[in-house]
Motif scaffolding. Sequence first.
Motif, short mmCIF file in Angstrom:
data_model
loop_
_atom_site.label_atom_id
_atom_site.label_comp_id
_atom_site.label_asym_id
_atom_site.label_seq_id
_atom_site.Cartn_x
_atom_site.Cartn_y
_atom_site.Cartn_z
N LEU A 131 0.83 -1.20 0.00
CA LEU A 131 0.00 0.00 0.00
C LEU A 131 0.87 1.25 0.00
O LEU A 131 0.59 2.21 -0.74
N TYR A 132 1.92 1.25 0.79
CA TYR A 132 2.81 2.41 0.85
C TYR A 132 3.46 2.66 -0.51
O TYR A 132 3.55 3.81 -0.96
N LYS A 133 3.89 1.60 -1.17
CA LYS A 133 4.49 1.76 -2.50
C LYS A 133 3.47 2.36 -3.47
O LYS A 133 3.83 3.19 -4.32
N LYS A 134 2.23 1.97 -3.31
CA LYS A 134 1.18 2.51 -4.18
C LYS A 134 0.99 4.00 -3.93
O LYS A 134 0.80 4.79 -4.86
N LEU A 135 1.04 4.40 -2.66
CA LEU A 135 0.88 5.81 -2.31
C LEU A 135 2.01 6.65 -2.88
O LEU A 135 1.81 7.80 -3.28
N LEU A 136 3.20 6.08 -2.91
CA LEU A 136 4.36 6.81 -3.43
C LEU A 136 4.23 7.13 -4.91
O LEU A 136 4.92 8.02 -5.42
N GLU A 137 3.36 6.43 -5.60
CA GLU A 137 3.12 6.72 -7.01
C GLU A 137 2.32 8.01 -7.18
O GLU A 137 2.37 8.65 -8.23
N ARG A 138 1.62 8.42 -6.11
CA ARG A 138 0.72 9.57 -6.20
C ARG A 138 1.16 10.75 -5.33
O ARG A 138 0.89 11.90 -5.65
N TYR A 139 1.86 10.44 -4.21
CA TYR A 139 2.22 11.48 -3.25
C TYR A 139 3.73 11.47 -2.99
O TYR A 139 4.36 10.41 -3.00
N ASP A 140 4.28 12.64 -2.72
CA ASP A 140 5.66 12.71 -2.27
C ASP A 140 5.75 12.09 -0.88
O ASP A 140 4.84 12.25 -0.06
N ALA A 141 6.86 11.41 -0.61
CA ALA A 141 7.02 10.73 0.68
C ALA A 141 6.86 11.69 1.86
O ALA A 141 6.25 11.35 2.88
N ASP A 142 7.39 12.90 1.72
CA ASP A 142 7.30 13.88 2.81
C ASP A 142 5.87 14.27 3.13
O ASP A 142 5.58 14.80 4.21
N ASN A 143 4.95 14.02 2.19
CA ASN A 143 3.55 14.37 2.38
C ASN A 143 2.69 13.18 2.79
O ASN A 143 1.46 13.23 2.74
N PRO A 173 8.18 8.01 5.06
CA PRO A 173 7.07 8.95 5.19
C PRO A 173 7.51 10.18 5.97
O PRO A 173 8.46 10.13 6.77
N GLY A 174 6.82 11.30 5.76
CA GLY A 174 7.20 12.55 6.41
C GLY A 174 7.05 12.53 7.91
O GLY A 174 7.83 13.15 8.63
N LYS A 175 6.03 11.81 8.41
CA LYS A 175 5.82 11.79 9.85
C LYS A 175 5.01 10.57 10.26
O LYS A 175 4.30 9.96 9.44
N VAL A 176 5.12 10.23 11.54
CA VAL A 176 4.37 9.12 12.12
C VAL A 176 3.76 9.57 13.44
O VAL A 176 4.45 10.13 14.29
N TYR A 177 2.45 9.35 13.59
CA TYR A 177 1.80 9.56 14.88
C TYR A 177 1.48 8.18 15.44
O TYR A 177 0.70 7.41 14.85
N ALA A 178 2.09 7.84 16.58
CA ALA A 178 1.90 6.53 17.20
C ALA A 178 1.23 6.70 18.55
O ALA A 178 1.84 7.20 19.50
N GLY A 179 -0.02 6.29 18.64
CA GLY A 179 -0.77 6.39 19.88
C GLY A 179 -0.74 5.09 20.65
O GLY A 179 -1.26 4.07 20.18
N SER A 180 -0.11 5.07 21.81
CA SER A 180 -0.02 3.89 22.66
C SER A 180 0.51 2.66 21.93
O SER A 180 -0.11 1.60 21.94
N PRO A 181 1.67 2.79 21.26
CA PRO A 181 2.21 1.63 20.55
C PRO A 181 2.59 0.51 21.52
O PRO A 181 3.29 0.74 22.51
#
Length: 303
Positions: A131-143, A173-181
Amino acid sequence: MKRSLKYSVLLGLCKLLKLQRVMELPPEKAQKLFRKAYKGVVIPKMYDEQIGIKEEKVLGSTCLWYLHKKKNDRVCIYLVGGGMLKYPKPKQAKEVLELSKKTGMDFVLPYYPLVHTGNTLLDVYEMIYALYKKLLERYDADNICFLGGSSGANLALGMISYINDRGEGLPMPGKVYAGSPGSLLISDEEKRKAAKLDKTDVIMSQKATLSVWEGMTGGKKVADYMESLQLGNYSGLKDVYLSFGGDEVFTAAAHSIKKRLEEYGVHVTMEIAPGMYHCYAIMPFVKDAMPGYRRMIKYIKAR
């Protein structure tokens, strides 16, 4: 911390229902319970004038896309928790629509493989990586932002190490929000902290964590970074927001995870909210949790 009446009632209900004991069930018993309640992928009817919603398959798993009709260059992958035992509920799918509107970002909600349908953690990693690879086809990684709670937060951070482990050179990816990992404990200090938090956490415990983990992996050994986020390889990642409830057992590893991230040059913001429960910021059931929810929105939304 002075709690609201609703929060006090919620805590009392969790104790009455003995949720800790439910989470401590052996994997085969827990999976049997969730298998009985299993209804497959259930997506509610949703419509919004600003956002288009569509389904798409990635490695055989359904992904729900929330796409702004006006041109948009940012996206967030929302990884739900639940020990990989259940799909997002219809209510959660509607909540993601609200998140998309509040942040101004596109969202993707993956209904990733479940362990009681014959899958394991490795299948989940493979699907989210695709899924992440698919997203990279459409969005810049920083976004691209990863947002996860509980086991979903473990997956969000673990995916960074997995990307490095695969060695295909994908940008982070540009950022990660991890809630109670959730993370398996590795030091005596972490275990001492967890022993105290076992008494205040009304949902999870050290025993429950081990049981859920065994169910997720099928009892098989996986990479160390999947088990313990304190051992991850976070090369290339720039920014992370960690949130933990002050009363939850996962807080025992909070400082170790933060230290590990910072060793790789990651900018880390961490909040440990006194008296708060597991995944409070992502699941603000009571007004006491709303400040954490608003901080989460602000972090995801900021460029």
